[in-house]
Design a protein around this motif. Structure first.
Motif, PDB file in Angstrom:
ATOM      1  N   SER A  64      55.400  79.023  48.643  1.00 42.98           N
ATOM      2  CA  SER A  64      55.431  80.366  48.074  1.00 42.98           C
ATOM      3  C   SER A  64      56.460  81.171  48.863  1.00 42.98           C
ATOM      4  O   SER A  64      56.820  80.796  49.984  1.00 42.98           O
ATOM      5  CB  SER A  64      54.051  81.019  48.176  1.00 42.98           C
ATOM      6  N   PRO A  65      56.948  82.293  48.309  1.00 46.64           N
ATOM      7  CA  PRO A  65      57.927  83.110  49.045  1.00 46.64           C
ATOM      8  C   PRO A  65      57.430  83.562  50.423  1.00 46.64           C
ATOM      9  O   PRO A  65      58.204  83.633  51.367  1.00 46.64           O
ATOM     10  CB  PRO A  65      58.163  84.306  48.125  1.00 46.64           C
ATOM     11  N   ALA A  66      56.135  83.818  50.565  1.00 42.57           N
ATOM     12  CA  ALA A  66      55.580  84.241  51.853  1.00 42.57           C
ATOM     13  C   ALA A  66      55.300  83.059  52.784  1.00 42.57           C
ATOM     14  O   ALA A  66      55.037  83.254  53.972  1.00 42.57           O
ATOM     15  CB  ALA A  66      54.297  85.035  51.626  1.00 42.57           C
ATOM     16  N   GLY A  67      55.328  81.829  52.251  1.00 44.29           N
ATOM     17  CA  GLY A  67      55.085  80.652  53.059  1.00 44.29           C
ATOM     18  C   GLY A  67      53.629  80.355  53.337  1.00 44.29           C
ATOM     19  O   GLY A  67      53.313  79.501  54.155  1.00 44.29           O
ATOM     20  N   ASP A  68      52.713  81.041  52.652  1.00 43.18           N
ATOM     21  CA  ASP A  68      51.290  80.834  52.907  1.00 43.18           C
ATOM     22  C   ASP A  68      50.610  79.932  51.877  1.00 43.18           C
ATOM     23  O   ASP A  68      49.482  79.506  52.072  1.00 43.18           O
ATOM     24  CB  ASP A  68      50.563  82.175  52.963  1.00 43.18           C
ATOM     25  N   LYS A  69      51.290  79.619  50.788  1.00 42.79           N
ATOM     26  CA  LYS A  69      50.730  78.769  49.738  1.00 42.79           C
ATOM     27  C   LYS A  69      51.751  77.721  49.336  1.00 42.79           C
ATOM     28  O   LYS A  69      52.946  77.859  49.574  1.00 42.79           O
ATOM     29  CB  LYS A  69      50.335  79.583  48.513  1.00 42.79           C
ATOM     30  N   ILE A  70      51.241  76.682  48.697  1.00 37.93           N
ATOM     31  CA  ILE A  70      52.069  75.601  48.179  1.00 37.93           C
ATOM     32  C   ILE A  70      51.714  75.425  46.713  1.00 37.93           C
ATOM     33  O   ILE A  70      50.542  75.492  46.345  1.00 37.93           O
ATOM     34  CB  ILE A  70      51.788  74.301  48.948  1.00 37.93           C
ATOM     35  N   VAL A  71      52.712  75.229  45.871  1.00 37.89           N
ATOM     36  CA  VAL A  71      52.474  74.863  44.474  1.00 37.89           C
ATOM     37  C   VAL A  71      52.933  73.418  44.322  1.00 37.89           C
ATOM     38  O   VAL A  71      53.940  73.009  44.906  1.00 37.89           O
ATOM     39  CB  VAL A  71      53.207  75.802  43.479  1.00 37.89           C
ATOM     40  N   LEU A  72      52.149  72.618  43.604  1.00 38.84           N
ATOM     41  CA  LEU A  72      52.491  71.223  43.420  1.00 38.84           C
ATOM     42  C   LEU A  72      52.043  70.765  42.044  1.00 38.84           C
ATOM     43  O   LEU A  72      51.254  71.430  41.388  1.00 38.84           O
ATOM     44  CB  LEU A  72      51.872  70.357  44.513  1.00 38.84           C
ATOM     45  N   ASN A  73      52.588  69.650  41.612  1.00 39.48           N
ATOM     46  CA  ASN A  73      52.173  69.135  40.325  1.00 39.48           C
ATOM     47  C   ASN A  73      51.776  67.675  40.427  1.00 39.48           C
ATOM     48  O   ASN A  73      52.240  66.934  41.280  1.00 39.48           O
ATOM     49  CB  ASN A  73      53.264  69.327  39.264  1.00 39.48           C
ATOM     50  N   SER A  74      50.846  67.324  39.573  1.00 34.31           N
ATOM     51  CA  SER A  74      50.511  65.937  39.303  1.00 34.31           C
ATOM     52  C   SER A  74      50.697  65.797  37.801  1.00 34.31           C
ATOM     53  O   SER A  74      50.891  66.791  37.107  1.00 34.31           O
ATOM     54  CB  SER A  74      49.082  65.611  39.727  1.00 34.31           C
ATOM     55  N   ILE A  75      50.649  64.600  37.307  1.00 34.89           N
ATOM     56  CA  ILE A  75      50.875  64.423  35.874  1.00 34.89           C
ATOM     57  C   ILE A  75      49.842  65.225  35.096  1.00 34.89           C
ATOM     58  O   ILE A  75      48.639  65.053  35.281  1.00 34.89           O
ATOM     59  CB  ILE A  75      50.841  62.938  35.508  1.00 34.89           C
ATOM     60  N   GLY A  76      50.314  66.153  34.261  1.00 35.79           N
ATOM     61  CA  GLY A  76      49.439  66.943  33.409  1.00 35.79           C
ATOM     62  C   GLY A  76      48.807  68.155  34.048  1.00 35.79           C
ATOM     63  O   GLY A  76      47.976  68.804  33.424  1.00 35.79           O
ATOM     64  N   ALA A  77      49.171  68.515  35.279  1.00 33.94           N
ATOM     65  CA  ALA A  77      48.541  69.677  35.916  1.00 33.94           C
ATOM     66  C   ALA A  77      49.443  70.282  36.983  1.00 33.94           C
ATOM     67  O   ALA A  77      50.258  69.600  37.594  1.00 33.94           O
ATOM     68  CB  ALA A  77      47.206  69.287  36.537  1.00 33.94           C
ATOM     69  N   ILE A  78      49.254  71.589  37.199  1.00 35.82           N
ATOM     70  CA  ILE A  78      49.898  72.309  38.301  1.00 35.82           C
ATOM     71  C   ILE A  78      48.786  72.919  39.142  1.00 35.82           C
ATOM     72  O   ILE A  78      47.827  73.483  38.620  1.00 35.82           O
ATOM     73  CB  ILE A  78      50.868  73.389  37.778  1.00 35.82           C
ATOM     74  N   TRP A  79      48.927  72.793  40.450  1.00 34.50           N
ATOM     75  CA  TRP A  79      47.921  73.231  41.406  1.00 34.50           C
ATOM     76  C   TRP A  79      48.558  74.155  42.443  1.00 34.50           C
ATOM     77  O   TRP A  79      49.750  74.068  42.703  1.00 34.50           O
ATOM     78  CB  TRP A  79      47.371  72.018  42.170  1.00 34.50           C
ATOM     79  N   THR A  80      47.738  74.996  43.064  1.00 32.27           N
ATOM     80  CA  THR A  80      48.139  75.721  44.262  1.00 32.27           C
ATOM     81  C   THR A  80      47.140  75.376  45.364  1.00 32.27           C
ATOM     82  O   THR A  80      45.984  75.053  45.093  1.00 32.27           O
ATOM     83  CB  THR A  80      48.188  77.250  44.062  1.00 32.27           C
ATOM     84  N   VAL A  81      47.597  75.443  46.605  1.00 30.18           N
ATOM     85  CA  VAL A  81      46.748  75.198  47.765  1.00 30.18           C
ATOM     86  C   VAL A  81      47.273  76.067  48.903  1.00 30.18           C
ATOM     87  O   VAL A  81      48.463  76.344  48.982  1.00 30.18           O
ATOM     88  CB  VAL A  81      46.740  73.686  48.135  1.00 30.18           C
ATOM     89  N   ASN A  82      46.375  76.532  49.739  1.00 28.05           N
ATOM     90  CA  ASN A  82      46.781  77.306  50.908  1.00 28.05           C
ATOM     91  C   ASN A  82      47.510  76.408  51.899  1.00 28.05           C
ATOM     92  O   ASN A  82      47.306  75.187  51.918  1.00 28.05           O
ATOM     93  CB  ASN A  82      45.564  77.941  51.588  1.00 28.05           C
ATOM     94  N   PHE A  83      48.316  77.006  52.758  1.00 27.19           N
ATOM     95  CA  PHE A  83      49.101  76.267  53.737  1.00 27.19           C
ATOM     96  C   PHE A  83      48.237  75.368  54.614  1.00 27.19           C
ATOM     97  O   PHE A  83      48.637  74.283  54.996  1.00 27.19           O
ATOM     98  CB  PHE A  83      49.901  77.252  54.594  1.00 27.19           C
ATOM     99  N   ASP A  84      47.011  75.791  54.901  1.00 28.93           N
ATOM    100  CA  ASP A  84      46.124  75.004  55.769  1.00 28.93           C
ATOM    101  C   ASP A  84      45.353  73.920  55.024  1.00 28.93           C
ATOM    102  O   ASP A  84      44.541  73.213  55.597  1.00 28.93           O
ATOM    103  CB  ASP A  84      45.158  75.919  56.515  1.00 28.93           C
ATOM    104  N   GLY A  85      45.591  73.782  53.698  1.00 21.74           N
ATOM    105  CA  GLY A  85      44.919  72.754  52.906  1.00 21.74           C
ATOM    106  C   GLY A  85      43.666  73.229  52.196  1.00 21.74           C
ATOM    107  O   GLY A  85      43.083  72.497  51.399  1.00 21.74           O
TER     108      GLY A  85
END
Length: 91
Positions: free
Chosen positions: A45-66
């Motif tokens: 993310s622009p602030a560096g605190d979240k991650i966006v990722l994809n798997s087949i058929g879905a988009i997810w977000t997760v915090n930097f710490d998991g």
């Protein structure tokens, strides 16, 4: 994360794909998230605190710490590639 050099990447080490952060200054890796699936692309993310990722058929977000894995978009008929946050980080 200001002033820190970190690299975000996806790697399969035999236990299923995982999302990792590599500290480029300390030459160390940290597993952020690992669940069965086919993780393909990830971005900060622009602030560096979240991650966006994809798997087949879905988009997810997760915090930097998991913590806080959240499916934000899914489809049984579509695939999604190269997800990213809006410049202000709200979307």
């Amino acid at each position: 994360m200001s002033g820190v050099l970190k690299l975000l990447y996806v790697e399969d080490v035999g236990f299923g794909p995982g999302v990792y952060v590599r500290d480029l200054l300390a030459s160390s890796d940290k597993l952020v998230w690992q669940i069965p699936g086919q993780w393909v692309h990830c971005r900060w993310s622009p602030a560096g605190d979240k991650i966006v990722l994809n798997s087949i058929g879905a988009i997810w977000t997760v915090n930097f710490d998991g913590s806080g894995l959240l499916k934000v978009l899914s489809s049984t008929t579509q695939s999604y590639y190269y997800p990213f946050f809006s410049p202000d980080g709200k979307w």
